[in-house]
Design an enzyme around this catalytic site. Structure first.
Site, PDB file in Angstrom:
ATOM      1  N   GLY A   9      52.257  29.651  24.276  1.00  0.00           N
ATOM      2  CA  GLY A   9      53.383  29.927  24.476  1.00  0.00           C
ATOM      3  C   GLY A   9      54.476  30.838  23.744  1.00  0.00           C
ATOM      4  O   GLY A   9      55.428  31.091  24.046  1.00  0.00           O
ATOM      5  N   GLY A  11      52.837  33.722  22.580  1.00  0.00           N
ATOM      6  CA  GLY A  11      52.247  35.033  22.904  1.00  0.00           C
ATOM      7  C   GLY A  11      53.001  35.815  23.800  1.00  0.00           C
ATOM      8  O   GLY A  11      54.287  35.270  24.290  1.00  0.00           O
ATOM      9  N   LEU A  36      49.876  29.975  16.450  1.00  0.00           N
ATOM     10  CA  LEU A  36      50.338  30.918  15.616  1.00  0.00           C
ATOM     11  C   LEU A  36      49.441  32.098  14.658  1.00  0.00           C
ATOM     12  O   LEU A  36      49.605  32.321  13.823  1.00  0.00           O
ATOM     13  CB  LEU A  36      51.589  30.680  14.734  1.00  0.00           C
ATOM     14  CG  LEU A  36      52.653  29.814  15.398  1.00  0.00           C
ATOM     15  CD1 LEU A  36      53.705  29.349  14.414  1.00  0.00           C
ATOM     16  CD2 LEU A  36      53.564  30.787  16.465  1.00  0.00           C
ATOM     17  N   THR A 120      41.519  36.140  33.831  1.00  0.00           N
ATOM     18  CA  THR A 120      41.783  37.474  33.943  1.00  0.00           C
ATOM     19  C   THR A 120      40.816  38.143  35.041  1.00  0.00           C
ATOM     20  O   THR A 120      39.964  37.494  35.418  1.00  0.00           O
ATOM     21  CB  THR A 120      41.513  38.071  32.601  1.00  0.00           C
ATOM     22  OG1 THR A 120      41.572  39.513  32.681  1.00  0.00           O
ATOM     23  CG2 THR A 120      40.145  37.659  32.007  1.00  0.00           C
ATOM     24  N   ASP A 121      41.491  39.305  35.502  1.00  0.00           N
ATOM     25  CA  ASP A 121      40.588  40.159  36.340  1.00  0.00           C
ATOM     26  C   ASP A 121      39.292  40.824  35.939  1.00  0.00           C
ATOM     27  O   ASP A 121      38.347  40.799  36.608  1.00  0.00           O
ATOM     28  CB  ASP A 121      41.332  41.417  36.963  1.00  0.00           C
ATOM     29  CG  ASP A 121      41.947  42.329  35.846  1.00  0.00           C
ATOM     30  OD1 ASP A 121      41.742  42.076  34.739  1.00  0.00           O
ATOM     31  OD2 ASP A 121      42.430  43.347  36.405  1.00  0.00           O
ATOM     32  N   GLU A 122      39.138  40.578  34.623  1.00  0.00           N
ATOM     33  CA  GLU A 122      38.072  41.117  33.843  1.00  0.00           C
ATOM     34  C   GLU A 122      36.668  40.222  34.043  1.00  0.00           C
ATOM     35  O   GLU A 122      35.516  40.801  33.828  1.00  0.00           O
ATOM     36  CB  GLU A 122      38.261  41.507  32.238  1.00  0.00           C
ATOM     37  CG  GLU A 122      39.478  42.401  32.174  1.00  0.00           C
ATOM     38  CD  GLU A 122      39.520  42.770  30.683  1.00  0.00           C
ATOM     39  OE1 GLU A 122      38.430  43.197  30.017  1.00  0.00           O
ATOM     40  OE2 GLU A 122      40.748  42.881  30.215  1.00  0.00           O
ATOM     41  N   TYR A 144      34.753  39.255  25.493  1.00  0.00           N
ATOM     42  CA  TYR A 144      35.981  38.582  25.907  1.00  0.00           C
ATOM     43  C   TYR A 144      36.096  38.145  27.338  1.00  0.00           C
ATOM     44  O   TYR A 144      36.516  36.882  27.697  1.00  0.00           O
ATOM     45  CB  TYR A 144      37.187  39.707  25.701  1.00  0.00           C
ATOM     46  CG  TYR A 144      38.353  39.159  26.682  1.00  0.00           C
ATOM     47  CD1 TYR A 144      39.050  38.196  26.337  1.00  0.00           C
ATOM     48  CD2 TYR A 144      38.764  40.154  27.401  1.00  0.00           C
ATOM     49  CE1 TYR A 144      40.124  37.762  27.137  1.00  0.00           C
ATOM     50  CE2 TYR A 144      39.911  39.804  28.212  1.00  0.00           C
ATOM     51  CZ  TYR A 144      40.652  38.759  27.950  1.00  0.00           C
ATOM     52  OH  TYR A 144      41.657  38.243  28.877  1.00  0.00           O
ATOM     53  N   ALA A 146      33.408  37.472  29.325  1.00  0.00           N
ATOM     54  CA  ALA A 146      32.543  36.403  29.268  1.00  0.00           C
ATOM     55  C   ALA A 146      33.065  34.999  28.897  1.00  0.00           C
ATOM     56  O   ALA A 146      32.878  33.960  29.319  1.00  0.00           O
ATOM     57  CB  ALA A 146      31.215  36.660  28.757  1.00  0.00           C
ATOM     58  N   LYS A 148      36.145  34.021  28.917  1.00  0.00           N
ATOM     59  CA  LYS A 148      37.116  33.951  30.012  1.00  0.00           C
ATOM     60  C   LYS A 148      36.492  33.405  31.236  1.00  0.00           C
ATOM     61  O   LYS A 148      36.808  32.121  31.679  1.00  0.00           O
ATOM     62  CB  LYS A 148      38.076  34.827  30.253  1.00  0.00           C
ATOM     63  CG  LYS A 148      39.045  35.602  29.187  1.00  0.00           C
ATOM     64  CD  LYS A 148      39.973  34.469  28.792  1.00  0.00           C
ATOM     65  CE  LYS A 148      41.204  34.304  29.809  1.00  0.00           C
ATOM     66  NZ  LYS A 148      42.012  33.414  29.330  1.00  0.00           N
ATOM     67  N   ARG A 267      34.254  52.606  24.111  1.00  0.00           N
ATOM     68  CA  ARG A 267      33.623  51.297  23.690  1.00  0.00           C
ATOM     69  C   ARG A 267      32.369  51.027  24.464  1.00  0.00           C
ATOM     70  O   ARG A 267      32.382  51.315  25.936  1.00  0.00           O
ATOM     71  CB  ARG A 267      34.740  50.480  23.707  1.00  0.00           C
ATOM     72  CG  ARG A 267      35.290  49.863  25.186  1.00  0.00           C
ATOM     73  CD  ARG A 267      36.388  48.831  24.782  1.00  0.00           C
ATOM     74  NE  ARG A 267      36.883  48.374  26.252  1.00  0.00           N
ATOM     75  CZ  ARG A 267      38.185  48.117  26.437  1.00  0.00           C
ATOM     76  NH1 ARG A 267      39.051  47.940  25.405  1.00  0.00           N
ATOM     77  NH2 ARG A 267      38.562  47.499  27.621  1.00  0.00           N
ATOM     78  N   HIS A 270      32.563  49.459  28.662  1.00  0.00           N
ATOM     79  CA  HIS A 270      33.888  49.586  29.182  1.00  0.00           C
ATOM     80  C   HIS A 270      33.936  49.601  30.670  1.00  0.00           C
ATOM     81  O   HIS A 270      33.167  50.412  31.219  1.00  0.00           O
ATOM     82  CB  HIS A 270      34.292  50.853  28.538  1.00  0.00           C
ATOM     83  CG  HIS A 270      35.771  50.898  28.700  1.00  0.00           C
ATOM     84  ND1 HIS A 270      36.520  52.110  28.154  1.00  0.00           N
ATOM     85  CD2 HIS A 270      36.888  50.288  29.238  1.00  0.00           C
ATOM     86  CE1 HIS A 270      37.885  51.904  28.344  1.00  0.00           C
ATOM     87  NE2 HIS A 270      38.086  50.967  28.906  1.00  0.00           N
TER      88      HIS A 270
END
Length: 332
Positions: A9, A11, A36, A120-122, A144, A146, A148, A267, A270
């Protein structure tokens, strides 16, 4: 009284969500659990901290999680490592926080009435044509994404196996004020203001669906209040733009030359294009309200008018500077 715990919370999206919770549900007790780490900043909550309970703790800490969730009715889980570039350099933190941390929360949430995991949509990977629906296969292409996707599927497993009332949301490329300046929009805006190059990956033709942060938060809350446990809900902005267009647009707002755009090596892994179909969530009454053009310009101007906010990060946090300098130097 409902006791709502929000992980992450402090972030970017998390702090916006906490504000929205306090506004829309003033009778609810809101608890923020945040470790944090570099992107979680307590000052993001400074204006509302007297209205919440803040717990400084890590989602991987079983004892801390158990104590924080005692008496909680709802859990909105946003705590995560989120930056693709960092996941390529060091996947370890992403596996331990995003996957194991989510598992710890699920294990401690057997009595929770609603568990919302913000994905996430990723997780879908890249799509050449059309749009991803919630039934599309998960084909993540970065550590990242993967991590999620793994947590996303863990939520499904706990729903099916243990009847834990988990709901998943998959949001598109979110933007707005107070976003940590490693992400493309605040990075490019702050670099442009400082007269530094805007490091644009490859040909800059990657397409993203841009979603204003308050619309993302209203989508999360709609899924929380009206969604069906065991289901996933896409939250898309319906604003596809190429990265190079975004760079040019912000330079126009700032009155800066396009010569600041610098092409750097792309990258690894991508994704070329993301696009979400959000009809399932819209059927519950949600719709994005922000006008993209206005929200984009207002966001750019916020960073221009709040230079001390991002300068404190870029100049005084060695961890940010070391990562950024090393990463983009290697791709120059």
């Amino acid at each position: 009284m409902r006791r709502v715990v929000v992980t992450g919370g402090a972030g970017f999206i998390g702090s916006w969500l906490v504000r929205r919770l306090l506004s829309d549900y003033p009778d609810y007790q809101v608890v923020v659990l945040d470790a944090l780490t570099y992107a979680g900043r307590r000052e993001n909550l400074a204006a509302i901290e007297s209205q919440i309970e803040f717990v400084h703790g890590d989602v991987r800490d079983r004892d801390c999680v158990r104590k924080t969730l005692a008496g909680a009715t709802d859990l909105l889980h946003l705590a995560a490592e989120t930056h693709v570039d960092r996941s390529i350099v060091n996947p370890d933190n992403f596996v331990t926080t995003d996957v194991y941390g989510t598992y710890v929360l699920l294990e401690a949430s057997r009595e929770i009435e609603r568990f919302v995991y913000v994905s996430t949509d990723e997780v879908y990977g890249s799509i050449e044509e059309g749009e991803f629906t919630e039934e599309s296969p998960l084909r993540p292409n970065s550590p990242y994404a993967a991590s999620k996707a793994s947590a996303d599927l863990m939520c499904r497993a706990f729903f099916v196996t243990y009847d834990l009332p988990a709901i998943v949301t998959r949001g598109s490329n979110t933007f707005g004020p107070r976003q940590y300046p490693e992400k493309v929009l605040p990075l490019f805006v702050s670099n442009a203001i400082e007269g530094k190059p805007l490091p644009l990956y490859g040909d800059g033709r990657q397409r993203r669906d841009w979603l204003y942060v308050d619309d993302h938060c209203s989508g999360i809350l709609t899924a929380w209040q009206k969604g069906k446990p065991g289901e996933a809900y896409n939250i898309g902005g319906g604003n596809e733009r190429e990265n190079i267009e975004i760079a040019r647009r912000l330079l126009t707002v700032l009155g800066k030359p396009e010569s600041l755009i610098k092409s750097v090596a792309d990258r690894p892994g991508h994704d070329r294009r993301y696009a979400l179909n959000s009809d399932k969530l819209k059927a519950l009454g949600w719709a994005p309200k922000a006008d993209f053009e206005s929200a984009f310009e207002e966001t750019v101007r916020w960073y221009a008018e709040n230079r001390d906010w991002w300068k404190a990060i870029k100049e005084r946090q060695p961890e940010f500077k070391q990562f950024a300098d090393a990463w983009y130097k290697d791709r120059a």
